[in-house]
Scaffold this motif. Structure first.
Motif, PDB file in Angstrom:
ATOM      1  N   ALA A  15       9.118   5.961 -11.009  1.00  0.00           N
ATOM      2  CA  ALA A  15       8.054   5.297 -10.414  1.00  0.00           C
ATOM      3  C   ALA A  15       6.878   5.507 -11.250  1.00  0.00           C
ATOM      4  O   ALA A  15       5.907   4.751 -11.529  1.00  0.00           O
ATOM      5  N   GLN A  16       6.842   6.801 -11.718  1.00  0.00           N
ATOM      6  CA  GLN A  16       5.859   7.185 -12.688  1.00  0.00           C
ATOM      7  C   GLN A  16       5.977   6.447 -14.100  1.00  0.00           C
ATOM      8  O   GLN A  16       5.086   6.123 -14.704  1.00  0.00           O
ATOM      9  N   GLN A  39       0.635  -1.013   0.036  1.00  0.00           N
ATOM     10  CA  GLN A  39      -0.141  -0.119   0.032  1.00  0.00           C
ATOM     11  C   GLN A  39       0.956   1.243   0.053  1.00  0.00           C
ATOM     12  O   GLN A  39       1.989   1.176   0.482  1.00  0.00           O
ATOM     13  N   VAL A  40       0.326   2.422  -0.637  1.00  0.00           N
ATOM     14  CA  VAL A  40       1.199   3.561  -0.540  1.00  0.00           C
ATOM     15  C   VAL A  40       0.950   4.337   0.696  1.00  0.00           C
ATOM     16  O   VAL A  40       0.089   4.664   1.041  1.00  0.00           O
ATOM     17  N   GLY A  41       2.132   4.469   1.321  1.00  0.00           N
ATOM     18  CA  GLY A  41       2.118   5.010   2.696  1.00  0.00           C
ATOM     19  C   GLY A  41       2.101   6.623   2.538  1.00  0.00           C
ATOM     20  O   GLY A  41       2.097   7.162   1.529  1.00  0.00           O
ATOM     21  N   PRO A  42       2.118   7.337   3.623  1.00  0.00           N
ATOM     22  CA  PRO A  42       2.029   8.622   3.711  1.00  0.00           C
ATOM     23  C   PRO A  42       3.349   9.184   3.268  1.00  0.00           C
ATOM     24  O   PRO A  42       4.400   8.723   3.212  1.00  0.00           O
ATOM     25  N   ASN A  43       3.205  10.535   2.639  1.00  0.00           N
ATOM     26  CA  ASN A  43       4.310  11.552   2.477  1.00  0.00           C
ATOM     27  C   ASN A  43       5.198  11.549   3.445  1.00  0.00           C
ATOM     28  O   ASN A  43       4.545  12.578   4.264  1.00  0.00           O
ATOM     29  N   ALA A  63      -0.258   0.793 -16.623  1.00  0.00           N
ATOM     30  CA  ALA A  63      -1.567   1.534 -16.942  1.00  0.00           C
ATOM     31  C   ALA A  63      -2.265   1.699 -15.963  1.00  0.00           C
ATOM     32  O   ALA A  63      -3.659   1.403 -15.934  1.00  0.00           O
ATOM     33  N   SER A  64      -1.902   2.312 -14.931  1.00  0.00           N
ATOM     34  CA  SER A  64      -2.365   2.803 -13.706  1.00  0.00           C
ATOM     35  C   SER A  64      -2.501   4.029 -13.173  1.00  0.00           C
ATOM     36  O   SER A  64      -1.544   4.972 -13.135  1.00  0.00           O
ATOM     37  N   ALA A  65      -3.696   4.847 -13.928  1.00  0.00           N
ATOM     38  CA  ALA A  65      -3.748   6.122 -13.881  1.00  0.00           C
ATOM     39  C   ALA A  65      -3.632   6.723 -12.218  1.00  0.00           C
ATOM     40  O   ALA A  65      -3.077   7.805 -12.337  1.00  0.00           O
ATOM     41  N   THR A  66      -4.244   5.844 -11.390  1.00  0.00           N
ATOM     42  CA  THR A  66      -4.215   6.469  -9.823  1.00  0.00           C
ATOM     43  C   THR A  66      -2.686   6.533  -9.691  1.00  0.00           C
ATOM     44  O   THR A  66      -2.240   7.573  -9.076  1.00  0.00           O
ATOM     45  N   LEU A  67      -1.836   5.537  -9.878  1.00  0.00           N
ATOM     46  CA  LEU A  67      -0.523   5.406  -9.423  1.00  0.00           C
ATOM     47  C   LEU A  67       0.310   6.505 -10.134  1.00  0.00           C
ATOM     48  O   LEU A  67       1.229   7.154  -9.660  1.00  0.00           O
ATOM     49  N   THR A 103       3.517  -2.899  -8.890  1.00  0.00           N
ATOM     50  CA  THR A 103       4.143  -3.145  -7.304  1.00  0.00           C
ATOM     51  C   THR A 103       5.510  -2.286  -7.437  1.00  0.00           C
ATOM     52  O   THR A 103       5.643  -1.671  -6.436  1.00  0.00           O
ATOM     53  N   LYS A 104       6.072  -2.432  -8.449  1.00  0.00           N
ATOM     54  CA  LYS A 104       7.501  -1.488  -8.644  1.00  0.00           C
ATOM     55  C   LYS A 104       7.370  -0.217  -8.347  1.00  0.00           C
ATOM     56  O   LYS A 104       7.898   0.696  -7.684  1.00  0.00           O
ATOM     57  N   ALA A 105       6.126   0.242  -8.825  1.00  0.00           N
ATOM     58  CA  ALA A 105       5.697   1.632  -8.768  1.00  0.00           C
ATOM     59  C   ALA A 105       5.399   2.096  -7.798  1.00  0.00           C
ATOM     60  O   ALA A 105       5.904   3.158  -6.942  1.00  0.00           O
ATOM     61  N   ARG A 106       4.696   1.344  -6.762  1.00  0.00           N
ATOM     62  CA  ARG A 106       4.485   1.762  -5.400  1.00  0.00           C
ATOM     63  C   ARG A 106       5.577   1.734  -4.438  1.00  0.00           C
ATOM     64  O   ARG A 106       5.765   2.519  -3.778  1.00  0.00           O
ATOM     65  N   PHE A 107       6.640   0.520  -4.645  1.00  0.00           N
ATOM     66  CA  PHE A 107       7.986   0.647  -3.971  1.00  0.00           C
ATOM     67  C   PHE A 107       8.674   1.864  -4.167  1.00  0.00           C
ATOM     68  O   PHE A 107       9.430   2.583  -3.615  1.00  0.00           O
TER      69      PHE A 107
END
Length: 287
Positions: A147-148, A13-17, A155-159, A119-123
């Motif tokens: 990551a972008q 999960q993407v944690g806080p900044n 193809a994840s617009a949200t990430l 998953t690579k993008a999230r990490f």
């Protein structure tokens, strides 16, 4: 779904900044936002059981979770190492060990299979934010741009939008505010019905004294999230700098009235006090 994919879907999960600096002039409650994607329930097995135990310890004793994850790294391989680095990075973040956190998240990203770009993008997002938390803005920019790209591959617009917004924050921190409009425009294109990229855009325009553009952007943000305190605060700042003190008072008072116990309401009240009564002298509150 492969076993690796199932485990990674469960754990990431993407944690806080964790960045210490408010690079776009936003209040803490927006920048330190809660996790933006919930974990997906996966069948229980020894690997996910270990992760749950480590995350439980993280909430109670991050130092112990940190040690637990380090030990796990010496005993495992494959997906188990990815999970251990995930927990290690989160524990290091809680402890303010930014270099450790960055290294753990990078290792987790690099050991994630190439067919798991999401998953690579999230990490990568977590690694970039850890670098930013440690004050290494140049490294943060490279990690977040990678990551972008991973998010684009997935193809994840949200990430991709999340990564683009973080890239914009780093560009501002690096003294490149005009360059930040490119990733912010991408974020609004990808997530046109999300208020946050419009708010960030409004804030950046306001800081560059492009108040007409700032007003357009904040109106769009307010349309999408009319009760968001950070939007009310920013709308008031834009209004007062544009010479519309009554509109500023209205925006800040609405934050106080709708969220009286929130940090945003406290900030709004301080702005109202700086501005003074309607018949008083005109002062532009300090954001």
């Amino acid at each position: 779904m492969s076993n690796v994919s199932m485990i990674l879907a469960f754990l990431i999960q993407v944690g806080p900044n964790p960045a210490a600096n408010d690079n776009l002039g936003l209040p803490d409650e927006l920048l330190n936002r809660p996790p933006r994607e919930s974990s997906i329930t996966a069948p229980q097995n020894p690997t996910t059981a270990w992760l749950e135990d480590c995350l439980d310890q993280l909430a109670e004793d991050p130092a112990r979770a940190h040690s637990k994850a380090q030990i796990r790294l010496t005993e495992t391989s494959g997906p188990d190492r990815i999970i251990a680095n995930h927990c290690l990075g989160l524990a290091a973040t809680e402890l303010g060990l930014w270099d450790d956190a960055r290294g753990a998240f990078i290792s987790a990203r690099d050991e994630t299979p190439v067919d798991e770009p999401r998953t690579k993008a999230r990490f990568g997002l977590m690694a970039g934010n850890a670098a930013l938390g440690g004050g290494d803005q140049e490294a943060a920019l490279l990690l977040l741009q990678t990551a972008q790209r991973n998010a684009q591959e997935a193809a994840s617009a949200t990430l991709e939008a999340l990564a683009a917004m973080d890239v914009a924050r780093v560009l501002v921190a690096l003294g490149r505010p005009h360059d930040a409009f490119v990733p912010l425009s991408r974020a609004t294109l990808l997530e046109p019905e999300k208020a946050e990229p419009w708010l960030l855009t409004a804030t950046l325009y306001r800081r560059l004294e492009r108040l007409d553009d700032a007003q357009e952007a904040i109106e769009e943000a307010a349309r999408l999230a009319p009760l968001e305190g950070a939007i009310g605060l920013e709308a008031g700042l834009i209004a007062v700098l544009s010479g519309r003190e009554d509109a500023a008072r209205q925006s800040w008072q609405s934050v106080v009235d709708t969220q009286p116990d929130s940090p945003a309401a406290q900030t709004a009240q301080s702005y109202l006090e700086q501005l003074g009564p309607p018949s008083g002298p005109s002062l532009a509150p300090k954001p």
